[in-house]
Design an enzyme around this catalytic site. Structure first.
Site, PDB file in Angstrom:
ATOM      1  N   GLN A 144      -4.071  -1.397   9.722  1.00  0.00           N
ATOM      2  CA  GLN A 144      -4.005  -2.714   9.088  1.00  0.00           C
ATOM      3  C   GLN A 144      -4.610  -3.762  10.024  1.00  0.00           C
ATOM      4  OE1 GLN A 144      -2.896  -3.392   5.884  1.00  0.00           O
ATOM      5  NE2 GLN A 144      -3.657  -5.441   6.291  1.00  0.00           N
ATOM      6  N   ASP A 172     -10.569   3.129   5.006  1.00  0.00           N
ATOM      7  CA  ASP A 172     -11.181   1.843   4.661  1.00  0.00           C
ATOM      8  C   ASP A 172     -12.707   1.864   4.706  1.00  0.00           C
ATOM      9  OD1 ASP A 172      -9.334  -0.019   3.872  1.00  0.00           O
ATOM     10  OD2 ASP A 172      -8.792  -0.637   5.913  1.00  0.00           O
ATOM     11  N   LYS A 200       0.847  -1.205   0.000  1.00  0.00           N
ATOM     12  CA  LYS A 200       0.000   0.000   0.000  1.00  0.00           C
ATOM     13  C   LYS A 200       0.878   1.251   0.000  1.00  0.00           C
ATOM     14  CE  LYS A 200      -3.710  -2.453   2.330  1.00  0.00           C
ATOM     15  NZ  LYS A 200      -4.323  -2.849   3.603  1.00  0.00           N
TER      16      LYS A 200
END
Ligand code: NAD
Length: 286
Positions: A96, A119, A52
């Protein structure tokens, strides 16, 4: 059968982002910035984070990565999030997952400013999505919808079967399909006679994490398969259905399918990058 090329589709999205970032630089504005937090030392999580970070930088955006030890206290993590929430140079924050067991993930995710929730997993963003007024789209479900649209797969009026009801993939995907006027059946580990349901589906989206979950004959002739799952096996990465072994029979049965790897996976990162840029722009507009 058409193989839906997620890599190519993701590249188009990334090219567009990169051009926009170049324009932002050209007019002398600061570039968008993503902050990534990883707690613990899971090698798979670290490799996702690195990928990422690399993609973000390759598109000309900034990325700060915070690697915290697995014995990090909740207060320490919340203090870092608080700092990033209040840092005007940070546009998006990603934690994460999974977090080590001693954390209440939902509580941690809800501590992120929902306007920086890269997210789309904050309670506020989940609620807004269900109301059909999303502030930010969850990356994998958004990637799935984009793949369907780019490949000319009509959703309205179709019977779509989603397998898996996680907050990350299944539930929000079902929600987006409903908003696009599909008739949706959401299946999960307690669903009985799964093949009876998939055999009457026009589109099957599978995110269970079980290789061999369905056989090629469990699909209607001409159906579309979106295989989200990433299963590590002795024969490499396979989906819940898609694998080098099942491919010949799938080719005869389906009209289109996403490969594993190279289908939904690349779209998830592209959509994350799209969110970072979008959050930056929404802040500028304000
Ligand atoms: P999860 O474990 O949180 O959820 C799995 C879901 O599948 C559950 O709702 C469960 O009820 C359902 N399920 C399990 N076994 C089943 C069965 N036999 N029949 C029907 N339903 C069943 O997992 P997740 O985070 O949603 O991820 C699912 C899969 O998607 C994993 O393989 C993961 O690696 C993959 N994934 C891929 C991407 C990507 O970008 N391609 C992103 C996220 C997750």
């Amino acid at each position: 059968m058409k193989i839906i090329d997620g890599k190519a589709c993701a590249q188009q999205i990334k090219d567009k982002i990169s051009k926009e970032v170049e324009m932002i630089k050209a007019i002398g504005f600061r570039v968008p910035k993503l902050a990534i937090i990883l707690v613990g030392d899971r090698p798979d999580s670290l490799s996702y984070v690195r990928s990422k970070e690399k993609t973000c930088k390759s598109l000309g955006m900034d990325c700060d990565t915070y690697l915290l030890p697995s014995d990090t206290l909740e207060k320490e993590l919340l203090d870092l999030i608080d700092r990033l929430n209040n840092d005007r140079s940070v546009d998006a924050i990603l934690i994460q997952l999974p977090l080590p067991d001693h954390f209440d993930s939902a509580r941690i995710l809800d501590f992120i400013d929902y306007r920086k929730d890269a997210d789309g997993l904050h309670l506020m963003n989940v609620g807004l999505l269900h109301l059909g007024e999303p502030y930010v789209m969850p990356c994998t479900p958004n990637g799935i919808m984009s793949l369907l649209e780019t490949n000319g797969i009509e959703v309205a009026g179709k019977h779509a079967v989603v397998i898996g009801r996680s907050q990350l993939v299944g539930e929000p995907t079902a929600q987006l399909l409903i908003r696009q006027n599909a008739t949706v059946t959401l299946c999960h580990s307690h669903t009985r006679n799964l093949p009876e349901i998939t055999r009457i589906a026009d589109i099957v989206i599978t995110a269970a994490g079980h290789p061999g979950l369905l056989k090629p004959e469990d699909f209607k002739e001409g159906a579309v398969l979106i295989d989200v799952a990433i299963n590590r096996t002795d024969n490499g990465l396979v989906g819940d259905v898609y694998s080098p072994t099942t491919l010949p029979a799938l080719e005869k049965r389906l009209s289109a399918a996403t490969p594993v790897p190279g289908g939904v996976g690349p779209m998830t990162i592209a959509m994350l990058m799209h969110n970072v840029l979008d959050m930056y722009k929404m802040k500028l507009n304000k």
